[in-house]
Motif scaffolding. Structure first.
Motif: not given
Ligand SMILES: Cc1cc2nc3c(=O)[nH]c(=O)nc-3n(C[C@H](O)[C@H](O)[C@H](O)COP(=O)(O)O)c2cc1C
Length: 387
Positions: A275-276, A185-186, A136, A117, A132
């Motif tokens: 981050v993503g 992506s973090s 994890y 999330g 955040h």
């Molecule tokens: C292919 C893909 C599908 C995802 N599906 C969901 C989803 O269904 N629901 C949701 O809340 N986040 C979804 N996410 C978000 C990630 O689970 C993650 O929580 C979010 O990018 C934060 O992570 P980060 O800060 O590491 O980028 C998805 C991400 C990707 C790349």
């Protein structure tokens, strides 16, 4: 990958729009509400068209992915279901038991998407208040417990976030262990991927950015003595010609107002710590005049939609060429979608799959003899014969 990119194996998944569907973004016109009967139509179509699996998203606005997948499993034959594992939102033991049940019920067609999330406001509504990186850390504990349980082990675990005594499943999944997919992506997200998941997913960034991102993940995994597979999540607007495809892209966002874009972008920046998501938003900066972010890659969807915000737009030949570029850097799975999801699944299967050597090999119809009721094949044979 050792094989030449255009012969590399490719899994092309589709998407079940469990938050609703439509012809236009940002408009009430021609919208389709989230109804099981419609999800079933999409699932049955893509199952027949030869997509090997579907992603079911998770979130406040989505129908529950587990229950929806359980319903759809009964109406499909081969299709696999990528449903959300939610550390923090569910307990790892309960999730493991659900995993076993859905995998058994679907005859081994379950895949799991680990969703930690990226929206603290929504997470607070789900009862999750961790920052955040701590989310994890919780996910890492969750997956250790889940993994041991679904592998048939008895679990005794005393961690920071979970405590389990003599946890076990009496009924195990049909698969040895349903595979774990994950997108984040973090740095913390990549660490989790490196340690515990099988398939690392990214939203559709330009090839160079994806290459850099997956290289980092690959190196982290290698430090753990592990190998990851890689997948990409993209929308698709495929038409017979480039012009038609770009006209369809323009039409999709033609009803979005500037105010809607401003509100959506402000929300993504204010509410989300993903981050993503930030990397997605930075591709276009909320500007309608900056939407083509690399050849055939268009960021229009991200003007108002969180998460996957880019589409491959173009002719079948050009989109296939772009896909091969992603394959060449190590991507072997695509999770596609398009508005509306039923029609765009057909376009992808009928226009793009032949370019990629994918899809169902249906038996070709025997030559149709034209008679008074039929010219056969919508007239194609007669037209060929007379031209
Ligand atoms: C292919 C893909 C599908 C995802 N599906 C969901 C989803 O269904 N629901 C949701 O809340 N986040 C979804 N996410 C978000 C990630 O689970 C993650 O929580 C979010 O990018 C934060 O992570 P980060 O800060 O590491 O980028 C998805 C991400 C990707 C790349």
């Amino acid at each position: 990958m050792t094989q030449p990119a255009n012969n590399s194996p490719l899994d092309f998944f589709w998407f079940i729009p469990t938050h609703g569907d439509g012809t236009y973004l940002g408009s009430e016109r021609q919208q389709r509400p989230p109804e099981f009967a419609y999800f079933r139509e999409v699932a049955q179509a893509v199952d027949r068209l030869g997509f090997p699996g579907v992603l079911l998203p998770t979130g406040q606005a989505c129908e529950d992915s587990w229950i929806t997948a359980a319903g759809l499993a009964a109406h499909t034959e081969r299709l696999k279901f990528l449903v959300a594992l939610r550390p923090g939102v569910t307990s790892p033991v309960f999730a493991a038991r659900q995993t076993a049940a859905l995998d058994r019920l679907s005859n081994g067609r379950l895949l799991l998407n680990v969703v930690v999330g990226g929206n603290p406001t929504e997470l607070a509504g789900d009862g999750v208040f961790l920052p955040h990186d701590e989310r994890y850390a919780q996910a890492a504990e969750f997956l250790k417990i889940w993994r041991q349980l679904v592998s048939g082990e008895t679990v005794n675990f005393d961690g920071k976030h979970y405590r389990v005594e003599n946890g076990r499943l009496d009924l195990l999944p049909a698969q040895e262990r349903p595979p774990l997919y994950f997108g984040g992506s973090s740095d913390a997200g990549q660490d989790l991927a490196a340690e515990q998941v099988d398939m690392y997913l990214t939203w559709g960034e330009p090839v160079a950015q994806v290459a850099e991102k997956i290289e980092r993940a690959r190196k982290k995994a290698a430090l753990n003595g592990r190998k990851l597979r890689f997948g990409i999540r993209l929308h698709f607007i495929v038409r017979e010609t480039e012009d038609e495809a770009w006209a369809a892209a323009d039409r999709l966002i033609s009803k979005i107002t500037d105010e809607q874009i401003e509100i959506a972008q402000a929300r993504f920046l204010k509410e989300m710590d993903s981050v993503g998501q930030r990397r997605m938003a930075e591709l276009h900066g909320g500007r309608r005049d900056k939407l083509v972010v690399s050849p055939n890659l268009w960021a229009g969807v991200g003007l108002v939609r969180g998460g996957a915000g880019t589409s491959l737009v173009g002719s079948p030949e050009n989109i296939a060429a772009r896909i091969r570029e992603y394959q060449a850097i190590g991507i072997d799975t695509i999770i596609g979608s398009g508005y509306p999801h039923l029609e765009e699944a057909y376009r992808v299967a009928e226009l793009l799959f032949p370019q990629l050597g994918l899809g169902t090999k249906r038996s070709a119809p025997r030559e149709v003899i034209a008679n008074e009721f039929s010219v056969g094949f919508h007239g194609a044979k007669r037209l060929q014969a007379s031209s």
